[in-house]
Design a protein around this motif. Structure first.
Motif, PDB file in Angstrom:
ATOM      1  N   ARG A 207      35.076   9.336   6.267  1.00  0.00           N
ATOM      2  CA  ARG A 207      34.126   9.355   7.322  1.00  0.00           C
ATOM      3  C   ARG A 207      34.881   9.606   8.521  1.00  0.00           C
ATOM      4  N   VAL A 208      34.079  10.277   9.740  1.00  0.00           N
ATOM      5  CA  VAL A 208      34.588  10.430  11.044  1.00  0.00           C
ATOM      6  C   VAL A 208      33.513  10.344  12.072  1.00  0.00           C
ATOM      7  N   ASP A 209      33.976   9.290  12.951  1.00  0.00           N
ATOM      8  CA  ASP A 209      33.284   8.601  14.249  1.00  0.00           C
ATOM      9  C   ASP A 209      33.765   8.936  15.453  1.00  0.00           C
ATOM     10  N   PRO A 210      32.725   9.088  16.315  1.00  0.00           N
ATOM     11  CA  PRO A 210      33.312   9.138  17.715  1.00  0.00           C
ATOM     12  C   PRO A 210      33.887   7.913  18.145  1.00  0.00           C
ATOM     13  N   GLY A 211      34.980   7.850  18.857  1.00  0.00           N
ATOM     14  CA  GLY A 211      35.715   6.541  19.129  1.00  0.00           C
ATOM     15  C   GLY A 211      36.295   6.348  20.552  1.00  0.00           C
ATOM     16  N   GLY A 212      36.844   5.189  20.579  1.00  0.00           N
ATOM     17  CA  GLY A 212      37.159   4.704  22.054  1.00  0.00           C
ATOM     18  C   GLY A 212      36.314   3.619  22.524  1.00  0.00           C
ATOM     19  N   LYS A 213      36.976   2.633  23.198  1.00  0.00           N
ATOM     20  CA  LYS A 213      36.214   1.408  23.352  1.00  0.00           C
ATOM     21  C   LYS A 213      34.910   1.637  24.413  1.00  0.00           C
ATOM     22  N   GLY A 214      34.780   2.518  24.964  1.00  0.00           N
ATOM     23  CA  GLY A 214      33.806   2.745  25.901  1.00  0.00           C
ATOM     24  C   GLY A 214      32.706   3.532  25.150  1.00  0.00           C
ATOM     25  N   ILE A 215      33.120   4.676  24.386  1.00  0.00           N
ATOM     26  CA  ILE A 215      32.338   5.413  23.273  1.00  0.00           C
ATOM     27  C   ILE A 215      31.532   4.391  22.450  1.00  0.00           C
ATOM     28  N   ASN A 216      32.241   3.397  21.844  1.00  0.00           N
ATOM     29  CA  ASN A 216      31.586   2.232  20.993  1.00  0.00           C
ATOM     30  C   ASN A 216      30.610   1.537  21.855  1.00  0.00           C
ATOM     31  N   VAL A 217      30.850   1.285  22.691  1.00  0.00           N
ATOM     32  CA  VAL A 217      29.956   0.638  23.630  1.00  0.00           C
ATOM     33  C   VAL A 217      28.487   1.427  23.721  1.00  0.00           C
ATOM     34  N   SER A 218      28.787   2.572  24.220  1.00  0.00           N
ATOM     35  CA  SER A 218      27.608   3.630  24.268  1.00  0.00           C
ATOM     36  C   SER A 218      26.926   3.632  22.873  1.00  0.00           C
ATOM     37  N   ARG A 219      27.723   3.684  21.880  1.00  0.00           N
ATOM     38  CA  ARG A 219      26.831   3.958  20.618  1.00  0.00           C
ATOM     39  C   ARG A 219      26.121   2.525  20.230  1.00  0.00           C
ATOM     40  N   ALA A 220      26.711   1.471  20.770  1.00  0.00           N
ATOM     41  CA  ALA A 220      25.801   0.250  20.310  1.00  0.00           C
ATOM     42  C   ALA A 220      24.628   0.153  21.232  1.00  0.00           C
ATOM     43  N   VAL A 221      24.642   0.762  22.470  1.00  0.00           N
ATOM     44  CA  VAL A 221      23.572   0.856  23.526  1.00  0.00           C
ATOM     45  C   VAL A 221      22.662   1.518  23.000  1.00  0.00           C
ATOM     46  N   ALA A 222      23.091   2.795  22.536  1.00  0.00           N
ATOM     47  CA  ALA A 222      22.299   3.754  21.837  1.00  0.00           C
ATOM     48  C   ALA A 222      21.472   3.514  20.620  1.00  0.00           C
ATOM     49  N   ALA A 223      22.340   2.574  19.720  1.00  0.00           N
ATOM     50  CA  ALA A 223      21.618   1.831  18.521  1.00  0.00           C
ATOM     51  C   ALA A 223      20.425   1.119  18.764  1.00  0.00           C
ATOM     52  N   ALA A 224      20.578   0.439  19.969  1.00  0.00           N
ATOM     53  CA  ALA A 224      19.665  -0.536  20.599  1.00  0.00           C
ATOM     54  C   ALA A 224      18.447   0.198  21.069  1.00  0.00           C
ATOM     55  N   GLY A 225      18.499   1.506  21.065  1.00  0.00           N
ATOM     56  CA  GLY A 225      17.240   2.143  21.576  1.00  0.00           C
ATOM     57  C   GLY A 225      17.394   2.459  23.107  1.00  0.00           C
ATOM     58  N   HIS A 226      18.454   2.167  23.702  1.00  0.00           N
ATOM     59  CA  HIS A 226      18.382   2.283  25.390  1.00  0.00           C
ATOM     60  C   HIS A 226      19.318   3.510  25.665  1.00  0.00           C
ATOM     61  N   ARG A 227      19.102   4.014  26.856  1.00  0.00           N
ATOM     62  CA  ARG A 227      19.729   5.224  27.473  1.00  0.00           C
ATOM     63  C   ARG A 227      20.972   4.985  27.928  1.00  0.00           C
ATOM     64  N   THR A 228      22.036   5.732  27.303  1.00  0.00           N
ATOM     65  CA  THR A 228      23.435   5.830  27.764  1.00  0.00           C
ATOM     66  C   THR A 228      23.986   7.008  27.979  1.00  0.00           C
ATOM     67  N   VAL A 229      24.805   7.039  29.038  1.00  0.00           N
ATOM     68  CA  VAL A 229      25.844   8.366  29.194  1.00  0.00           C
ATOM     69  C   VAL A 229      27.129   7.989  29.095  1.00  0.00           C
TER      70      VAL A 229
END
Length: 315
Positions: free
Chosen positions: A32-54
């Protein structure tokens, strides 16, 4: 809205192998391939919770284009800053019993002009932002003081800053008083220049970083739990995890949960622990969704277990 800054993002490719043999031709059973990097992961978790993130990040080459596309597929607004170099690709090899072997690339050189455009992208996209989360190591070309400059500019604009980095970059940023820093055990020990054996040692180290400028410290202490030190006091929380599948990105998930829950107090600490505990039970760097969280399994207290040993690596 939570804006994240990842100065050295990556494409994270994961290969599951029947075994790891040096010098052999290995055939993956899954990848599999995922977008990575610590800040990117934070955004992924925020988006998974249904919140807006940039997500603000330098993106270059075909790898950068793929990363931007993957961010969109995860529901994340990508604020990519074009660079001359190519976005790095990291490799993770997973053996059947769960052992991970990671190969992290150094990443591209960032020019002075590209670094300034990155800071400018944060400024232009931060309107209405509740938190800016600055995460990860600095790529080649960015001096240790780069995060300090970002914290200073963001504070002048009235925005709260969470910082998850280590070494000289963390120490340099403390003078600008980041609102929260998120070290793990090893990073906390490095910052104070001595080993940490117990939660009591970690508490003392976190208090020292507050004296140096951090307004609060959220410390990931591995299997022991997490520690929050802030102006209102200190809190400790932990959760039982029956089986760990992968700790990749667990600390990033914790920070996302903490910020999404307000970024202060024992309730935010409980959310951080719930997110981290959920993340380690998921494969690869998959970020937990609300259905994965179990807040009832989290125990939070102001009675710090001072003698509890720190024996395992933290995410």
């Amino acid at each position: 809205m939570i804006l994240t800054v990842t100065p050295n993002p990556s494409l994270d490719r994961t290969y599951e192998l029947p075994g790891l043999t040096r010098g052999a031709v290995l055939r993956a059973t899954a990848d599999r391939v995922d977008p990575g990097g610590k800040g990117i992961n934070v955004s992924r978790a925020v988006a998974a919770a249904g919140h807006r993130t940039v997500a603000v990040a330098p993106l270059g080459g075909p790898e950068g284009k793929l990363l931007a596309r993957l961010l969109g597929e995860h529901g994340i607004e990508a604020a990519g800053v074009p660079i001359a170099g190519s976005t790095r690709v990291n490799i993770t090899l997973v053996e059947p019993e769960g052992t991970l072997t990671k190969v992290n690339a150094a990443g591209p050189d960032i020019s002075e002009a590209e670094a300034e455009r990155l800071l400018d992208a944060v400024r232009t996209r931060s309107a209405g932002t509740e938190w800016i989360a600055c995460c990860g190591s600095l790529p080649r070309g960015l001096p240790p003081e780069w995060y300090a400059e970002l914290v200073a500019r963001s504070h002048r604009a009235g925005t709260r800053i969470a910082l998850d980095t280590s070494g000289a970059a963390l120490v340099a940023a403390l003078r600008e008083r980041p609102d929260v820093i998120k070290p793990n055990t090893e990073e906390l020990a490095e910052a104070v220049g001595r080993p940490l054996a117990t939660v009591g040692d970690a508490l003392k180290a976190a208090q020292e970083l507050c004296e140096l400028g951090a307004r609060s410290v959220l410390a990931s202490l591995g299997a022991a739990g997490q520690l929050l030190v802030e102006g209102s006091g200190a809190y400790f929380a932990g959760a039982r995890v029956d089986a760990v599948r992968s700790n990749v990105g667990a600390g990033d998930a914790s920070l996302a949960g903490f910020l999404a829950a307000g970024g202060t107090g024992h309730a935010a600490l409980s959310a951080a622990v719930a997110h981290g505990a959920a993340a380690v039970q998921l494969p690869g760097s998959v970020m937990p969704a609300p259905a994965d969280l179990d807040l009832s399994a989290v125990v939070t207290t102001s009675d710090i277990p001072m003698d509890l040993a720190l024996t395992e690596p933290s995410p």
